[in-house]
Motif scaffolding. Structure first.
Motif, PDB file in Angstrom:
ATOM      1  N   ASN A   1       0.855  -1.184   0.000  1.00  0.00           N
ATOM      2  CA  ASN A   1       0.000   0.000   0.000  1.00  0.00           C
ATOM      3  C   ASN A   1       0.892   1.235   0.000  1.00  0.00           C
ATOM      4  O   ASN A   1       1.771   1.388   0.843  1.00  0.00           O
ATOM      5  CB  ASN A   1      -0.905  -0.040   1.230  1.00  0.00           C
ATOM      6  CG  ASN A   1      -1.858   1.139   1.292  1.00  0.00           C
ATOM      7  OD1 ASN A   1      -1.606   2.192   0.722  1.00  0.00           O
ATOM      8  ND2 ASN A   1      -2.947   0.945   1.976  1.00  0.00           N
ATOM      9  N   ASN A   2       0.680   2.126  -0.962  1.00  0.00           N
ATOM     10  CA  ASN A   2       1.532   3.305  -1.112  1.00  0.00           C
ATOM     11  C   ASN A   2       1.511   4.187   0.124  1.00  0.00           C
ATOM     12  O   ASN A   2       2.542   4.703   0.545  1.00  0.00           O
ATOM     13  CB  ASN A   2       1.104   4.091  -2.351  1.00  0.00           C
ATOM     14  CG  ASN A   2       2.148   5.111  -2.757  1.00  0.00           C
ATOM     15  OD1 ASN A   2       3.323   4.945  -2.489  1.00  0.00           O
ATOM     16  ND2 ASN A   2       1.713   6.165  -3.392  1.00  0.00           N
ATOM     17  N   SER A   3       0.343   4.365   0.743  1.00  0.00           N
ATOM     18  CA  SER A   3       0.288   5.228   1.926  1.00  0.00           C
ATOM     19  C   SER A   3       1.052   4.619   3.094  1.00  0.00           C
ATOM     20  O   SER A   3       1.710   5.332   3.844  1.00  0.00           O
ATOM     21  CB  SER A   3      -1.160   5.533   2.309  1.00  0.00           C
ATOM     22  OG  SER A   3      -1.829   4.365   2.714  1.00  0.00           O
ATOM     23  N   VAL A   4       0.982   3.294   3.238  1.00  0.00           N
ATOM     24  CA  VAL A   4       1.741   2.628   4.305  1.00  0.00           C
ATOM     25  C   VAL A   4       3.237   2.786   4.041  1.00  0.00           C
ATOM     26  O   VAL A   4       4.015   3.064   4.950  1.00  0.00           O
ATOM     27  CB  VAL A   4       1.339   1.137   4.415  1.00  0.00           C
ATOM     28  CG1 VAL A   4       2.265   0.388   5.343  1.00  0.00           C
ATOM     29  CG2 VAL A   4      -0.099   0.995   4.866  1.00  0.00           C
ATOM     30  N   SER A   5       3.610   2.640   2.802  1.00  0.00           N
ATOM     31  CA  SER A   5       5.010   2.802   2.411  1.00  0.00           C
ATOM     32  C   SER A   5       5.473   4.241   2.645  1.00  0.00           C
ATOM     33  O   SER A   5       6.582   4.475   3.134  1.00  0.00           O
ATOM     34  CB  SER A   5       5.142   2.430   0.941  1.00  0.00           C
ATOM     35  OG  SER A   5       6.433   2.087   0.608  1.00  0.00           O
TER      36      SER A   5
ATOM     37  N   ALA B   1      10.993   6.972   8.914  1.00  0.00           N
ATOM     38  CA  ALA B   1      12.440   6.706   8.902  1.00  0.00           C
ATOM     39  C   ALA B   1      13.223   7.994   8.674  1.00  0.00           C
ATOM     40  O   ALA B   1      14.233   8.238   9.347  1.00  0.00           O
ATOM     41  CB  ALA B   1      12.769   5.676   7.820  1.00  0.00           C
ATOM     42  N   LEU B   2      12.762   8.819   7.745  1.00  0.00           N
ATOM     43  CA  LEU B   2      13.436  10.094   7.498  1.00  0.00           C
ATOM     44  C   LEU B   2      13.369  11.004   8.718  1.00  0.00           C
ATOM     45  O   LEU B   2      14.324  11.736   9.014  1.00  0.00           O
ATOM     46  CB  LEU B   2      12.829  10.804   6.293  1.00  0.00           C
ATOM     47  CG  LEU B   2      13.195  10.221   4.922  1.00  0.00           C
ATOM     48  CD1 LEU B   2      12.378  10.889   3.827  1.00  0.00           C
ATOM     49  CD2 LEU B   2      14.676  10.363   4.655  1.00  0.00           C
ATOM     50  N   THR B   3      12.255  10.965   9.432  1.00  0.00           N
ATOM     51  CA  THR B   3      12.118  11.770  10.650  1.00  0.00           C
ATOM     52  C   THR B   3      13.145  11.347  11.694  1.00  0.00           C
ATOM     53  O   THR B   3      13.771  12.194  12.340  1.00  0.00           O
ATOM     54  CB  THR B   3      10.685  11.667  11.205  1.00  0.00           C
ATOM     55  OG1 THR B   3       9.777  12.150  10.211  1.00  0.00           O
ATOM     56  CG2 THR B   3      10.522  12.471  12.475  1.00  0.00           C
TER      57      THR B   3
ATOM     58  N   ASP C   1      11.607  19.209   4.189  1.00  0.00           N
ATOM     59  CA  ASP C   1      10.731  19.438   3.038  1.00  0.00           C
ATOM     60  C   ASP C   1      10.304  18.107   2.410  1.00  0.00           C
ATOM     61  O   ASP C   1       9.135  17.930   2.047  1.00  0.00           O
ATOM     62  CB  ASP C   1      11.414  20.312   1.989  1.00  0.00           C
ATOM     63  CG  ASP C   1      11.609  21.746   2.448  1.00  0.00           C
ATOM     64  OD1 ASP C   1      10.978  22.154   3.455  1.00  0.00           O
ATOM     65  OD2 ASP C   1      12.417  22.462   1.818  1.00  0.00           O
ATOM     66  N   ALA C   2      11.243  17.173   2.274  1.00  0.00           N
ATOM     67  CA  ALA C   2      10.919  15.856   1.697  1.00  0.00           C
ATOM     68  C   ALA C   2       9.939  15.103   2.586  1.00  0.00           C
ATOM     69  O   ALA C   2       8.990  14.488   2.080  1.00  0.00           O
ATOM     70  CB  ALA C   2      12.203  15.048   1.503  1.00  0.00           C
TER      71      ALA C   2
ATOM     72  N   ILE D   1       6.231  13.804   1.425  1.00  0.00           N
ATOM     73  CA  ILE D   1       5.847  12.386   1.538  1.00  0.00           C
ATOM     74  C   ILE D   1       4.586  12.252   2.396  1.00  0.00           C
ATOM     75  O   ILE D   1       3.663  11.518   2.048  1.00  0.00           O
ATOM     76  CB  ILE D   1       7.002  11.551   2.141  1.00  0.00           C
ATOM     77  CG1 ILE D   1       8.149  11.466   1.130  1.00  0.00           C
ATOM     78  CG2 ILE D   1       6.513  10.163   2.533  1.00  0.00           C
ATOM     79  CD1 ILE D   1       9.429  10.915   1.716  1.00  0.00           C
ATOM     80  N   ARG D   2       4.537  12.967   3.510  1.00  0.00           N
ATOM     81  CA  ARG D   2       3.382  12.860   4.398  1.00  0.00           C
ATOM     82  C   ARG D   2       2.114  13.425   3.739  1.00  0.00           C
ATOM     83  O   ARG D   2       1.018  12.999   4.063  1.00  0.00           O
ATOM     84  CB  ARG D   2       3.650  13.561   5.717  1.00  0.00           C
ATOM     85  CG  ARG D   2       4.688  12.847   6.574  1.00  0.00           C
ATOM     86  CD  ARG D   2       4.559  13.188   8.026  1.00  0.00           C
ATOM     87  NE  ARG D   2       5.640  12.639   8.824  1.00  0.00           N
ATOM     88  CZ  ARG D   2       5.692  11.399   9.289  1.00  0.00           C
ATOM     89  NH1 ARG D   2       4.733  10.571   9.016  1.00  0.00           N
ATOM     90  NH2 ARG D   2       6.719  10.997  10.021  1.00  0.00           N
TER      91      ARG D   2
END
Length: 72
Positions: free
Chosen positions: A3-7, A14-16, A64-65, A69-70
């Motif tokens: 699922n794209n939203s889960v991904s 992870a970025l956070t 920003d990324a 994504i969110r």
């Protein structure tokens, strides 16, 4: 297919965490830079400040990324 939203959530999370690590590293470098400046190693302290500036610039891009994504 995942699922794209889960991904996206996993990627943003992870970025956070990486961003939090980057902030911690910047704080540690700042402490070392202050100590170096007080110890008379001004050139080395200036190099540490330049490294912090790079971390700050990259932190902005990472933030920003994460926001893009969110929002997707």
């Amino acid at each position: 297919m995942p699922n794209n939203s889960v991904s996206n959530i996993a990627t943003a999370d992870a970025l956070t965490l990486l961003l939090h690590n980057q902030h911690a590293l910047a704080a540690a470098i700042e402490e070392v830079a202050v100590w170096l400046a007080a110890s008379g190693a001004a050139v080395v302290a200036d190099n540490a400040v330049m490294a912090m500036e790079t971390l700050d610039t990259n932190a902005k891009a990472i933030t920003d990324a994460i926001m893009r994504i969110r929002q997707s």
